[in-house]
Design a protein around this motif. Structure first.
Motif, PDB file in Angstrom:
ATOM      1  N   UNK A  21       0.841  -1.199   0.000  1.00 52.97           N
ATOM      2  CA  UNK A  21       0.000   0.000   0.000  1.00 52.97           C
ATOM      3  C   UNK A  21       0.874   1.248   0.000  1.00 52.97           C
ATOM      4  N   UNK A  22       0.386   2.357  -0.568  1.00 48.12           N
ATOM      5  CA  UNK A  22       1.188   3.577  -0.587  1.00 48.12           C
ATOM      6  C   UNK A  22       1.459   4.135   0.802  1.00 48.12           C
ATOM      7  N   UNK A  23       0.647   3.765   1.758  1.00 50.52           N
ATOM      8  CA  UNK A  23       0.854   4.212   3.138  1.00 50.52           C
ATOM      9  C   UNK A  23       0.149   3.226   4.051  1.00 50.52           C
ATOM     10  N   UNK A  24       0.396   3.377   5.325  1.00 54.49           N
ATOM     11  CA  UNK A  24      -0.259   2.494   6.284  1.00 54.49           C
ATOM     12  C   UNK A  24      -1.773   2.674   6.202  1.00 54.49           C
ATOM     13  N   UNK A  25      -2.538   1.597   6.333  1.00 51.61           N
ATOM     14  CA  UNK A  25      -4.000   1.718   6.248  1.00 51.61           C
ATOM     15  C   UNK A  25      -4.552   2.544   7.409  1.00 51.61           C
ATOM     16  N   UNK A  26      -5.457   3.452   7.058  1.00 50.79           N
ATOM     17  CA  UNK A  26      -6.091   4.289   8.085  1.00 50.79           C
ATOM     18  C   UNK A  26      -7.392   3.689   8.590  1.00 50.79           C
TER      19      UNK A  26
ATOM     20  N   UNK B  72      -8.442  12.046   4.220  1.00 57.53           N
ATOM     21  CA  UNK B  72      -8.104  10.681   4.602  1.00 57.53           C
ATOM     22  C   UNK B  72      -9.300   9.989   5.253  1.00 57.53           C
ATOM     23  N   UNK B  73      -9.564   8.766   4.862  1.00 58.67           N
ATOM     24  CA  UNK B  73     -10.686   8.000   5.402  1.00 58.67           C
ATOM     25  C   UNK B  73     -10.295   7.419   6.755  1.00 58.67           C
ATOM     26  N   UNK B  74     -11.126   7.692   7.761  1.00 58.40           N
ATOM     27  CA  UNK B  74     -10.852   7.237   9.124  1.00 58.40           C
ATOM     28  C   UNK B  74     -11.776   6.113   9.580  1.00 58.40           C
TER      29      UNK B  74
END
Length: 836
Positions: free
Chosen positions: A202-207, A248-250
């Motif tokens: 993933x491009x970043x850690x999952x939120x 960003x989806x939380x």
């Protein structure tokens, strides 16, 4: 501190200024707000996590304590070990019953009571498996496991899969632990990890991470990216979020319709089904513009979203949407709109709506246009119609305005006072208007004039609605109905001013006339029946009527909107989708697609007939708290409390029955408690049943039974002792009475003997003188017989003369004495001188 939440309190968000064209006429959704202003008992304004337990209660984790909500009251938790304060970040189901609350200071366990367990670090993500173990992701990314949540065990670290540096989120399914991380999703089953969805990193850690019932994985990453991975997939599928502005989806969740919901940092939400474009909602749709931190679809079918710093929002109905703001730069945020007459446009794709103190809205099927003071509509408006394609007539205070679509309006008819309520086209194509002060108007040769030949005959010039039935014109006035046919006017009914007519509708061979008191149903020139509030109408007064293509009758009333179909009414009001429950005159229109538009005192409301209602779960009654099984002898009162958690804003009522006092149920009430005083000893039973207000079916009774211990004087031993004492007292009394009677009998016996002895003295031979009649006593003395008898008896003597002695010894007095005795009135005899 507790705070009772009115079940019918509905506050819709005011959207910000519209930046451009809107894709729908009524974008604002039916949200209810629970924030510190509306609900002071909410512990803190930022809600981090939400959870609904097996009883239906909503649990709210904030940055300063936990609270519960049963649909009526929001209560902060209290008691030993409860997380009453401190930052709470997550809530998770406890498979054995209850739930877990993760905090920065440890783990709280709720299983009927509270206990706190220390953790190695602040809790991030948290799940409990079916074997009784608790799995936790710490803020550092480490994975921890606690085998026993009783507090006896210790946390131990769990090795991550090869190549995984840190864990981010956990989910549980069928006892298996699922872990999301930057490399994808792994599943732990049987003590080992296996990849579920890997693909590219993933491009970043999952939120945020969501595991659906079918095993699909949903991961939110970056600034609003949402990925979908099917079970066993080697790649992630991006989800299209057109127009996403939420950052960003939380939060991720799946509702009862199978849709995936995503909430963003910047106050937007998106939802949709896998494989389809998602719908995006923002502040223009009524969402708070602050971040969405958690999403919870409840069992009732509503949706909860927590806002950063603003508490909670509840989507109470997807059937209703609203337009509640006039596009005006200088309008204050609290400004609301009052919508009256609504009419469809000639192309069948749009409508016109009269916004009372603003102007008119024109929906052309693609965007909303508004015409107000800048376009010449400077008077309050009540109606509008498209008489010709692209040309509008507006009924206003003191007249009629006309103007083209996109152009300016000018006044074409002056009304000295009052309103033009609406317009109607007759069967011959002629246009009519009806007013509040001048009766009806007719348009002839391009000009409006008063129809004097009709107005002179109608019962009242305040004409609220008109209805054409062939060549018959029905007029609803403030003094009842009038029928115009062949130039003649007939007043129907008795013209009772108590039943003013506001709306008319032809329903088959009937005419429905709505007004004060309900709806009169006319058939054959007479009232066939009267529909009232008791029949299910949305309020005591009906202001508007319309018929849908499926034959259902819609009514706008003083307390909501009603739909009559299959012999019954279904009513919506504040709490079930409306911003304001009071509907307005002429404010009801059914679109060709079946949508229903309603003008209320707070918005233009739209009912979407394409939304299928969800199956409603059953009510679940529970004691709050559970009553004791027994009461001590010195406690003769009890207070019972119960609840039926129902998070949708629908009113619930209860009834009770106490078999010991009677078989009848109490009348339905909203009270959820009962106090009983002066309880006698023995077994007591109380039954409670619940139902939704206005419905017939009750739940199965909730039963409480308890035994009241008797006091000493209420026991059988006490009654036995009392019996013995009573027997002793009775025996003593009888014995004393018997002795007393015996003494009295002896006294009487002696008295009788004495009297008999005296009588015996008079018996036998008694010597008496032949001449003087003296008698001789036992001592030999002679005495008068009178004295002798008086001494020996109770007899007394009085003296007189017998007739023979009177004649022999006093002949001079014989005649006078005999005459007095016979009643003769002879003169008195002169007394002879000297002694006799």
């Amino acid at each position: 501190m507790t705070r009772r939440i009115p079940c019918l309190l509905l506050a819709l968000s005011i959207p910000a200024l519209f930046a451009g064209a809107l894709p729908e006429p009524t974008p604002v959704r039916a949200f209810r707000h629970l924030d510190k202003q509306q609900t002071p008992s909410l512990p803190q304004s930022t809600v981090m996590a939400l959870h609904q337990d097996e009883l239906g209660l909503l649990w709210i984790a904030t940055l300063d304590g936990l609270a519960s909500f049963d649909g009526r009251e929001l209560r902060p938790v209290s008691g030993p070990g409860a997380p009453a304060f401190g930052a709470l970040r997550t809530i998770s189901t406890r498979p054995a019953g209850g739930f877990y609350v993760g905090a920065t200071t440890g783990l709280f366990v709720s299983d009927g009571s509270w206990r706190r367990l220390d953790t190695e670090e602040a809790v991030g993500s948290l799940v409990g498996d079916g074997g009784g173990a608790v799995w936790m992701v710490g803020r550092s990314g480490k994975l921890w496991r606690l085998d026993d949540d009783s507090g006896a065990g210790a946390w131990r670290p769990v090795d991550l899969p090869d190549g995984v540096e840190r864990a981010d989120h956990l989910q549980i399914q069928d006892g298996d632990v699922w872990m999301a991380h930057r490399g994808g999703v792994h599943r732990r089953s049987g003590g080992g990890w296996s990849p579920a969805v890997v693909g590219e990193p993933l491009p970043s850690s999952p939120s945020a991470f969501l595991l659906t019932a079918n095993g699909d994985s949903w991961i939110a990453v970056g600034s609003g990216g949402l990925l979908h991975g099917e079970v066993g997939a080697e790649t992630w599928t991006p989800v299209e979020l057109e127009g996403w502005s939420g950052g960003r989806i939380r939060a991720l969740a799946q509702d009862r319709r199978g849709r995936i919901w995503a909430g963003g940092n910047d106050g937007a939400a998106a939802f949709g089904h896998p494989g389809e474009p998602f719908t995006v909602w923002s502040g223009d749709n009524g969402l708070r513009r602050e971040g969405v931190l958690s999403i919870l679809p409840d069992r009732e079918g509503t949706l909860w979203l927590s806002a950063n710093g603003y508490g909670l929002q509840q989507l109470v109905s997807e059937e209703w949407s609203h337009r509640n703001r006039w596009e005006e730069v200088d309008a204050p945020p609290e400004t609301r709109v009052q919508v009256f007459g609504i009419a469809g446009t000639q192309d069948g794709e749009g409508f016109l709506a009269a916004v009372f103190d603003r102007g008119i809205w024109h929906w052309d099927g693609r965007r909303m246009h508004q015409y107000g003071a800048a376009e010449g509509l400077r008077e309050n408006v009540r109606s509008a119609v498209e008489a010709e394609p692209g040309r509008f007539w507006v009924g206003a205070r003191r007249g009629i305005f006309e103007g083209p679509a996109g152009g300016a309006f000018k006044k074409t008819f002056d009304l000295p006072s009052g309103f033009v309520y609406g317009f109607s086209q007759g069967p011959d194509g002629a246009w009519w208007a009806f007013t509040s002060t001048a009766g009806v108007l007719k348009r002839e040769e391009g000009r409006w004039r008063t129809a004097d030949e009709i107005n002179r005959q109608i019962p009242d010039p305040n004409v609220r609605d008109v209805l054409w039935r062939g060549d018959e014109l029905w007029l609803g006035t403030m003094r009842g109905l009038a029928l115009v046919k062949g130039g003649r006017v007939e007043t129907l009914g008795d013209g009772d001013p108590a039943f003013a007519i506001h709306a008319l509708l032809e329903v088959g061979d009937e005419v429905w006339a709505g007004g004060f008191g309900g709806i009169e149903v006319w058939r054959g020139g007479a009232v066939d029946r009267l529909l009232t509030l008791e029949d299910g109408l949305p309020g005591q007064t009906t202001y508007s009527l319309a018929m849908a293509g499926d034959g259902a009758v819609w009514a706008g009333g003083s307390a909501g909107v009603g739909r009559f179909a299959d012999g019954g009414w279904r009513v919506w009001g504040v709490g079930s989708g409306l911003l304001e429950s009071e509907c307005n005159h002429q404010g009801l229109w059914v679109a060709p697609d079946g949508s229903v538009y309603v003008g209320t005192m707070g918005s233009l409301a739209k009912f979407d007939s394409g939304v299928d209602p969800l199956v409603r779960p059953e009510l679940e009654l529970q004691w709050n708290p559970r009553p004791p099984d027994s009461l001590p002898a010195d406690q003769r009162s009890i207070r019972l409390a119960w609840s039926s958690p129902w998070l949708a804003p629908t009113s619930i009522e209860y009834r009770t029955r106490i078999p010991r006092l009677g078989d009848a149920w109490s009348s339905p009430k909203a009270d959820d408690s009962l106090a009983l005083e002066n309880l006698g000893p023995g077994l007591w039973r109380v039954e409670v049943a619940a139902r939704f207000v206005g419905e017939a079916d009750w739940t199965e009774p909730l039963v409480a039974e308890w035994h009241v211990a008797p006091r000493f004087w209420e026991t059988g031993g006490f009654y036995g002792l009392c019996g013995i004492l009573l027997a002793l007292v009775t025996g003593c009394t009888v014995r004393w009475r018997t002795r007393r009677l015996a003494r009295r009998a002896k006294e009487l016996e002696l008295a009788v003997e004495e009297q008999l002895a005296r009588l015996k003295i008079l018996g036998g031979l008694l010597p008496i003188c032949t001449h003087c009649k003296k008698v001789r006593d036992d001592a030999g003395y002679w005495q008068q017989i009178e004295a002798y008898i008086q001494e020996r008896s109770q007899a007394e003597f009085s003296h007189s003369l017998c007739p023979s002695c009177l004649r022999d010894h006093y002949p001079d007095f014989e005649e006078a004495v005999v005459g007095a005795i016979d009643g003769r009135d002879d003169p008195p005899i002169e007394k002879a001188p000297g002694p006799l």
